[in-house]
Structures are given as structure tokens and as C-alpha cells.
Design an enzyme around this catalytic site. Structure first.
Site, short mmCIF file in Angstrom:
data_model
loop_
_atom_site.label_atom_id
_atom_site.label_comp_id
_atom_site.label_asym_id
_atom_site.label_seq_id
_atom_site.Cartn_x
_atom_site.Cartn_y
_atom_site.Cartn_z
N ASN A 136 25.54 -22.10 26.92
CA ASN A 136 26.85 -23.10 27.06
C ASN A 136 27.43 -23.13 25.75
O ASN A 136 28.94 -23.17 25.63
CB ASN A 136 25.95 -24.35 27.00
CG ASN A 136 24.92 -24.64 28.23
OD1 ASN A 136 25.51 -23.44 29.38
ND2 ASN A 136 23.69 -24.98 28.38
N TYR A 146 11.22 -26.49 34.71
CA TYR A 146 11.24 -25.08 33.99
C TYR A 146 10.10 -23.89 34.85
O TYR A 146 8.84 -24.03 34.96
CB TYR A 146 10.82 -25.08 33.18
CG TYR A 146 12.36 -25.76 32.18
CD1 TYR A 146 13.36 -25.11 32.08
CD2 TYR A 146 12.32 -26.90 32.41
CE1 TYR A 146 14.83 -25.63 31.42
CE2 TYR A 146 13.32 -27.31 31.27
CZ TYR A 146 14.36 -27.24 31.32
OH TYR A 146 15.77 -27.75 30.70
N ARG A 183 9.98 -20.12 33.32
CA ARG A 183 10.70 -19.92 31.85
C ARG A 183 9.60 -19.10 31.07
O ARG A 183 9.69 -18.40 30.23
CB ARG A 183 11.59 -20.03 30.87
CG ARG A 183 10.70 -21.26 30.53
CD ARG A 183 11.93 -22.64 29.54
NE ARG A 183 13.14 -21.82 28.77
CZ ARG A 183 14.02 -22.52 28.32
NH1 ARG A 183 13.63 -23.32 28.15
NH2 ARG A 183 14.77 -21.94 27.83
N ASN A 195 17.96 -27.74 17.28
CA ASN A 195 17.64 -27.81 19.23
C ASN A 195 16.61 -27.59 19.85
O ASN A 195 15.55 -26.73 20.68
CB ASN A 195 18.28 -26.79 20.24
CG ASN A 195 19.09 -27.59 21.12
OD1 ASN A 195 18.88 -28.52 21.63
ND2 ASN A 195 20.21 -26.61 21.40
N ARG A 255 12.51 -28.70 20.45
CA ARG A 255 12.24 -28.82 21.66
C ARG A 255 10.59 -29.00 21.69
O ARG A 255 9.91 -28.27 22.29
CB ARG A 255 12.31 -27.82 23.16
CG ARG A 255 14.22 -27.65 23.27
CD ARG A 255 14.16 -29.28 24.00
NE ARG A 255 15.98 -29.73 24.44
CZ ARG A 255 16.73 -29.21 23.10
NH1 ARG A 255 16.48 -30.82 22.71
NH2 ARG A 255 18.39 -29.77 23.23
N LYS A 275 24.96 -34.08 14.43
CA LYS A 275 25.58 -34.96 15.73
C LYS A 275 25.04 -36.23 16.03
O LYS A 275 23.47 -36.34 15.73
CB LYS A 275 25.98 -33.61 17.39
CG LYS A 275 26.51 -32.88 16.70
CD LYS A 275 26.07 -31.61 17.86
CE LYS A 275 24.65 -30.77 17.17
NZ LYS A 275 24.17 -30.06 17.72
N ASN A 276 25.47 -37.20 16.88
CA ASN A 276 24.42 -37.95 16.48
C ASN A 276 25.32 -39.36 17.53
O ASN A 276 25.22 -40.29 18.07
CB ASN A 276 24.39 -39.31 15.54
CG ASN A 276 23.49 -40.18 16.02
OD1 ASN A 276 22.42 -40.36 16.78
ND2 ASN A 276 23.57 -41.78 14.82
N ASP A 320 25.78 -28.63 23.17
CA ASP A 320 26.17 -27.03 23.37
C ASP A 320 27.60 -26.97 22.83
O ASP A 320 27.97 -26.28 22.86
CB ASP A 320 25.45 -26.22 24.36
CG ASP A 320 24.08 -26.44 24.47
OD1 ASP A 320 23.04 -26.61 23.58
OD2 ASP A 320 23.89 -27.00 25.58
P1 ADP Z 1 22.98 -33.49 22.45
O1 ADP Z 1 23.10 -32.99 23.57
O2 ADP Z 1 22.01 -31.96 20.69
O3 ADP Z 1 21.62 -34.51 21.71
P2 ADP Z 1 24.68 -35.34 21.06
O4 ADP Z 1 24.33 -36.22 22.15
O5 ADP Z 1 24.50 -36.07 19.79
O6 ADP Z 1 23.55 -33.75 21.41
O7 ADP Z 1 26.09 -35.90 21.83
C1 ADP Z 1 27.13 -34.73 20.74
C2 ADP Z 1 28.37 -34.68 20.79
O8 ADP Z 1 28.36 -35.49 22.33
C3 ADP Z 1 28.63 -35.89 19.97
O9 ADP Z 1 28.40 -35.87 18.48
C4 ADP Z 1 29.03 -37.13 20.22
O10 ADP Z 1 30.86 -35.85 20.44
C5 ADP Z 1 29.44 -36.14 22.52
N1 ADP Z 1 28.71 -37.60 22.68
C6 ADP Z 1 27.54 -37.73 23.47
N2 ADP Z 1 27.13 -38.73 23.79
C7 ADP Z 1 28.47 -39.34 23.48
C8 ADP Z 1 29.13 -40.51 24.67
N3 ADP Z 1 28.31 -41.72 24.70
N4 ADP Z 1 30.32 -41.34 23.90
C9 ADP Z 1 30.95 -40.27 23.22
N5 ADP Z 1 30.94 -39.49 22.80
C10 ADP Z 1 29.39 -38.56 22.98
#
Ligand code: ADP
Length: 304
Positions: A32, A100, A102, A164, A166, A224-225, A257
Site C-alpha cells: 500500500n 486472515y 496467512r 506497524n 500487530r 503519526k497520531n 501506509d
Molecule cells: P495508522 O493508520 O497507522 O493507525 P494513523 O491513524 O495515525 O495511522 O493515521 C495516519 C495519518 O492519517 C495521520 O497522521 C493523519 O495525517 C491521517 N489521519 C488519520 N485519521 C485522521 C482523521 N480522523 N482526520 C484527519 N486525518 C487523519
């Protein structure tokens, strides 16, 4: 010419479209990211994917699909008695649940015929892998991969790693934390998601996750959050980049991703950190407004 090599698994995805109707696609975390890296790269960037597949028709179809995305997958090991991993997505209203198959996928054997892997590693400017790549490998192959990456990558190549995490893919939590930490330690760019880090390592804030990786000697960390600030830490400098609000979130699959792929490609294109983060947030923000991991290029709006 610059190049990105991703190492990981791509699976057959079946999503329920009704009682006994299934839509089939292909997806997997590293693949991805490569898809979104392709979308954000110039044509002179070569994107490659190392995995392993079987000799069955679905394996042929998987490789044709990867190639049709502009991602090279020549020299993919073919494992005669193995097949691609598969997962189903069931919809219960807006809720999705994943199942899954896998455990015996061909991709688990991707380090078994390493000649082509090391050739690809030696040629790449950025090598991208994840905690899922590591979780699915037999233990000795995982060790071979970590040692081989170190031995074969060229001078100046960037090793990029998304933990990542899991937990269900690992039998032993301490080993999981140890392997993730070792892989991060040898990486130049680490791209964790705070939710995973908080659960696995008990970090109270994304800044703590960033510092934990920087303290291992990692040069460049991006945490990322979700909708909260993205934390960037490099050369001791921590910066929080706010995320623009996104209306109409339908499916957060592949948010992280897509962020990673767009970020890496943007840096390779020479964008500043600020612009690369904005591009990656924008890309992830669009991906979560669509169903599924892979959003067709024509539906990805140009960067704001
Ligand atoms: P993962 O998919 O690995 O859990 P995150 O949920 O932290 O990662 O999301 C990755 C990125 O996607 C974030 O840094 C942000 O840029 C975007 N994103 C995710 N959720 C939202 C949201 N509800 N609103 C806006 N952007 C989001």
C-alpha cells in the site's frame, strides 16, 4: 534516477458485497505504501517490491497487478507449495471485521532465495519495511533479513521502517518489542503510529515515542497520531505539525501506509520536511474518505 524498494507481503483481499458476493483486490501494508509512493513520485523514480508468491494463477494475477501499478516485481521468488495470503472484510453496518489466512503464505518465504533480494537492496536509495514484514518471517529468516539489509544496502541508502505493531502476529510480546527495537535501531527513518506504540511500549505521548526511537540513535522519526498532530523529530529538533480536519471519514484502512508512501516519495523529490508532512497528511486525509486501502489515482486530488 532514484529508487525505493519495499519488502513485505501483499495479500488477496475479499470484501463482502452482499450475502455471497465478494469483491477481490490485492493489499498489504508495504505494498500500500509503495502504491502511494508511486502516486507521489516523478516518473524517474523506480519503485520496486520484494515479496514471494506461489506458482498458482492467483500469484500470477497478484504480480500482474503490482506491475500494472508501475511497481517493479521482477525476480519475485516463486514457492511451489505456497500461495498468497488472503483476508476477508465483513461489513456489519459501518463496522468492518477482518479474517486472515496467512499462516502459510508464500510471502513468509521471501528471504529464502536471497540472491535477488540482496541485488535489489544494493541498488535502492530507500529501503522500506515494516514490523509486519518481520512478524511473518520464520525466526532465522528474520535474522538473515536484518543482517542482510545492513550488509547489502549501499552507502547513503535510507532504511525506512514502520513498526506497524500487530501483537496477534507475534507469539511472544518480549520478542516482538526486542525485534521492533532492533529493526528501528538500524533504521535511518522510523514512522510509527502512536496508538500502536502506546499499546506495545506503554508510551504516554507521541513525543515520548519519538524520543524513545531517537534515543536508539535513529536520525529521523515521524510519529503519526490520527487526527492529532504529527510529531517530527530530527537532529534533536521536535516539531508538531497539526492535521487539517477531514470531513466524511469512512474507512481509516491504510491511513498510516499512505502517509508513509507519500512522505518518502516527497522527500525523494526534494520537498522540505514541512511540505512532505503536509503532502503525506493530505494524502492520508483523502484515503480515509474512501473505502479500502488502495484509492485509484484519479480519485486522489492534487496536493492542496
Ligand atoms: P495508522 O493508520 O497507522 O493507525 P494513523 O491513524 O495515525 O495511522 O493515521 C495516519 C495519518 O492519517 C495521520 O497522521 C493523519 O495525517 C491521517 N489521519 C488519520 N485519521 C485522521 C482523521 N480522523 N482526520 C484527519 N486525518 C487523519
Amino acid at each position: 534516477m532514484t529508487s525505493i524498494l519495499g519488502i513485505g507481503e501483499c495479500m488477496i483481499e475479499l470484501s463482502s458485497e452482499g450475502r455471497d458476493l465478494w469483491r477481490q483486490k490485492f493489499s498489504g501494508d508495504v505494498f500500500n505504501s509503495l502504491w502511494y509512493a508511486r502516486a507521489h513520485s516523478l516518473n524517474d523514480t523506480e519503485i520496486g517490491f520484494h515479496t514471494a508468491v506461489g506458482t498458482d494463477p492467483m500469484s500470477d494475477q497478484l504480480l500482474s497487478f503490482v506491475q500494472s501499478c508501475g511497481i517493479r516485481c521482477d525476480d519475485t521468488p516463486r514457492i511451489a507449495d505456497r500461495r498468497p495470503g488472503l483476508y476477508t472484510i465483513h461489513l456489519h453496518g459501518a463496522e468492518r471485521s477482518f479474517t486472515y489466512w496467512r499462516d502459510t503464505s508464500a510471502a513468509r518465504m521471501m528471504v529464502r532465495q536471497p540472491g535477488s533480494l540482496w541485488r535489489k537492496v544494493a541498488a535502492a536509495d530507500v529501503i522500506y519495511f515494516s514490523g509486519i514484514t518481520l512478524a511473518i518471517l520464520p525466526q532465522e529468516d528474520l535474522e538473515d533479513l536484518l543482517v542482510g539489509l545492513e550488509q547489502h544496502k549501499k552507502d547513503g541508502a535510507v532504511l525506512a521502517f514502520d513498526p506497524n505493531i500487530r501483537p496477534h502476529l507475534w507469539q511472544d510480546k518480549n520478542r516482538m518489542l526486542d525485534v521492533i527495537t532492533r529493526a528501528a535501531t538500524q533504521s535511518d527513518l522510523v514512522l510509527p503510529s502512536f496508538d500502536d506504540e502506546a499499546t506495545a511500549f506503554g508510551d504516554a505521548t507521541p513525543e515520548i515515542s519519538a524520543r524513545r526511537y531517537a534515543n536508539l540513535g535513529v536520525d529521523h522519526v515521524v510519529v503519526k497520531n490520527g487526527a492529532s498532530d504529527t510529531i517530527h523529530l530530527q537532529a534533536g529538533q521536535m516539531t508538531a505539525f497539526p492535521v487539517a480536519p477531514v470531513e466524511g471519514v469512512v474507512d481509516t484502512t491504510a491511513a498510516g501506509d499512505s502517509f508513509n508512501g507519500a512522505y518518502i516519495a516527497s522527500l525523494l523529490r526534494g520537498l522540505s520536511i514541512k511540505d512532505a508532512i503536509r503532502t503525506a497528511q493530505n494524502c492520508a486525509g483523502q484515503v480515509i474518505r474512501h473505502k479500502g486501502a488502495i484509492v485509484p489515482l484519479k480519485e486522489l486530488a492534487p496536493d492542496a
